[in-house]
Design an enzyme around this catalytic site. Sequence first.
Site, PDB file in Angstrom:
ATOM      1  N   TYR A  61     -15.598 -11.972 -15.435  1.00  0.00           N
ATOM      2  CA  TYR A  61     -15.793 -12.955 -14.364  1.00  0.00           C
ATOM      3  C   TYR A  61     -14.861 -14.135 -14.588  1.00  0.00           C
ATOM      4  CZ  TYR A  61     -19.148 -12.234 -10.692  1.00  0.00           C
ATOM      5  OH  TYR A  61     -19.734 -11.834  -9.528  1.00  0.00           O
ATOM      6  N   GLU A  63     -14.310 -16.888 -11.943  1.00  0.00           N
ATOM      7  CA  GLU A  63     -14.301 -17.757 -10.757  1.00  0.00           C
ATOM      8  C   GLU A  63     -13.532 -19.026 -11.060  1.00  0.00           C
ATOM      9  OE1 GLU A  63     -18.378 -18.331  -9.641  1.00  0.00           O
ATOM     10  OE2 GLU A  63     -18.470 -16.416  -8.590  1.00  0.00           O
ATOM     11  N   ASP A 207       1.853 -12.722   8.992  1.00  0.00           N
ATOM     12  CA  ASP A 207       1.207 -11.655   8.223  1.00  0.00           C
ATOM     13  C   ASP A 207       2.248 -10.550   8.053  1.00  0.00           C
ATOM     14  OD1 ASP A 207      -0.171  -9.464   7.363  1.00  0.00           O
ATOM     15  OD2 ASP A 207      -1.736  -9.544   8.901  1.00  0.00           O
ATOM     16  N   THR A 233      -0.526  -7.774   2.325  1.00  0.00           N
ATOM     17  CA  THR A 233      -1.179  -6.862   1.400  1.00  0.00           C
ATOM     18  C   THR A 233      -0.197  -6.611   0.275  1.00  0.00           C
ATOM     19  OG1 THR A 233      -0.286  -5.006   2.656  1.00  0.00           O
ATOM     20  CG2 THR A 233      -2.532  -5.665   3.164  1.00  0.00           C
ATOM     21  N   LYS A 236       1.270  -1.871   0.382  1.00  0.00           N
ATOM     22  CA  LYS A 236       2.048  -1.100   1.356  1.00  0.00           C
ATOM     23  C   LYS A 236       3.495  -0.976   0.836  1.00  0.00           C
ATOM     24  CE  LYS A 236      -1.326  -2.291   4.849  1.00  0.00           C
ATOM     25  NZ  LYS A 236      -1.659  -3.071   6.055  1.00  0.00           N
ATOM     26  N   ARG A 242      -4.140  -2.092  -4.341  1.00  0.00           N
ATOM     27  CA  ARG A 242      -4.786  -2.476  -3.097  1.00  0.00           C
ATOM     28  C   ARG A 242      -5.248  -3.924  -3.202  1.00  0.00           C
ATOM     29  NH1 ARG A 242      -5.881   0.353   1.072  1.00  0.00           N
ATOM     30  NH2 ARG A 242      -4.670   1.970   0.058  1.00  0.00           N
TER      31      ARG A 242
HETATM   32  C1  LIG Z   1      -2.824  -3.537   6.561  1.00  0.00           C
HETATM   33  C2  LIG Z   1      -2.790  -4.815   7.268  1.00  0.00           C
HETATM   34  C3  LIG Z   1      -3.777  -5.786   7.070  1.00  0.00           C
HETATM   35  C4  LIG Z   1      -5.068  -5.545   6.345  1.00  0.00           C
HETATM   36  O1  LIG Z   1      -5.032  -5.200   5.044  1.00  0.00           O
HETATM   37  P1  LIG Z   1      -6.361  -4.692   4.310  1.00  0.00           P
HETATM   38  O2  LIG Z   1      -5.962  -4.789   2.879  1.00  0.00           O
HETATM   39  O3  LIG Z   1      -6.594  -3.310   4.803  1.00  0.00           O
HETATM   40  O4  LIG Z   1      -7.466  -5.620   4.652  1.00  0.00           O
HETATM   41  C5  LIG Z   1      -3.627  -7.005   7.710  1.00  0.00           C
HETATM   42  N1  LIG Z   1      -2.574  -7.241   8.488  1.00  0.00           N
HETATM   43  C6  LIG Z   1      -1.619  -6.321   8.722  1.00  0.00           C
HETATM   44  C7  LIG Z   1      -0.486  -6.665   9.628  1.00  0.00           C
HETATM   45  C8  LIG Z   1      -1.702  -5.078   8.135  1.00  0.00           C
HETATM   46  O5  LIG Z   1      -0.766  -4.166   8.386  1.00  0.00           O
END
Ligand SMILES: *Cc1c(COP(=O)(O)O)cnc(C)c1O
Length: 428
Positions: A61, A63, A207, A233, A236, A242
């Site tokens: 933990y 935090e 994003d 993220t 990807k 993850r």
């Molecule tokens: C994949 C994705 C997310 C979300 O990611 P998670 O880890 O699945 O919550 C948010 N925004 C975009 C543009 C994405 O492609």
Amino acid sequence: MVAPTKMKEALAHLAGTDPEIHGVLVREEARQSEGLELIASENFVSRAVLEAMGSVLTNKYAEGLPGKRYYGGCEHVDVAENLARDRAVELFGAEHANVQAHSGAQANMAAYFTLIEAGDRILGMDLSNGGHLTHGARVNFSGRLFEPVFYGVREDDGRIDYDEVRDIALRERPKLIVAGASAYTRIIDFEAFGRIAREIDAPLLVDMAHIAGLVASGHHPSPVPHADIVTTTTHKTLRGPRGGLILCTEEHAKAIDKAVFPFMQGGPLMHVIAAKAVAFREALSPDFPVYAGQVVANARALGARLVEHGFRLVSGGTDNHLLLVDLRGSHEELTGKDAEAALEAAGITVNKNTVPGEARSPFVTSGLRIGTPALTSRGMREPEMERIGDWMAEVLSSPADSERISRVREEVREMSTSFPLFPEALRV
Ligand SMILES: *Cc1c(COP(=O)(O)O)cnc(C)c1O
């Protein structure tokens, strides 16, 4: 037939204590090894990332932030989190990084609550045009807690129309503009988004979840100079565990850290944070731009082959790691859902996707989304992409021909297993 990795040895203990879950892991490794993973949001991490993730750090933990924790015994995990933050800042040239968000969706939630209040209007990309659930969809917190308005892509060429985005922004006066996508095949002009946001005096959230690896390597222009906050993220194109990552200017640093904890989350996942640090180090190595460049080259090669076979691509091609096939251009009767199922039976994993001007439901669709990050991590190049294009054309020309699909399945298995899941030569 499982690829001979060290994974099996590492799982020997689990095999004895929980054969059911052990069986799941072994079968999933075989599935990943024997099939062709073309889901644009997936990738294969290095063994180093897996080792950091499957480690004793999950027991801790922590935090708070490094040096300012609510728990004792954090001296070692502090080192991991500082390394992750420093490497993220270096990789993207940002002023501040928070590496604690559990996922991309959580990173976005923290960003929203740093920049705006519940009930405020947000302008994001429409989900059916390639946006993401967290950019204002009604079924998501972002559409429930905020008041979403949307921009999309032009129906004829599948591209964002920046004049239209500006018109909508001037008309709707959102308190926040969100740029970024889950299914967009072209370079996004973050500078243009920045200009529009400044014109209406609203902050810009980018994003970059899908393209973060390409931004890190220089294969996509960076949003960092133009946005107040950048979220992503890490699993990807960035090829990490993850999880989520938030980058921001010094101005928002304290607020972002507080929005993640204590506002939104409890204890950070220290094993995942350590794995993020490992992935960022890999992304900083000279090998990574070579990998990312090959991801783009592979997407172009696969797209070109599909076009030779008569398929229509949204926007006519790609600048990044993904392709959107508009099946209406070649297979009028074939839905995205049925195409996905036929390809899955042949060992080729893609996902159905809506296309601009979609008339079918999101559960059926008229398109397919295809991405090359995962197969590129296994060492596949243009010749393999061309074979994959040929197989896709063959399967989709007669999606009910089970004999033909079985034959393709065998050929797919043979090619896949000759590219191991952990080609460590490609790694740092
Ligand atoms: C994949 C994705 C997310 C979300 O990611 P998670 O880890 O699945 O919550 C948010 N925004 C975009 C543009 C994405 O492609």
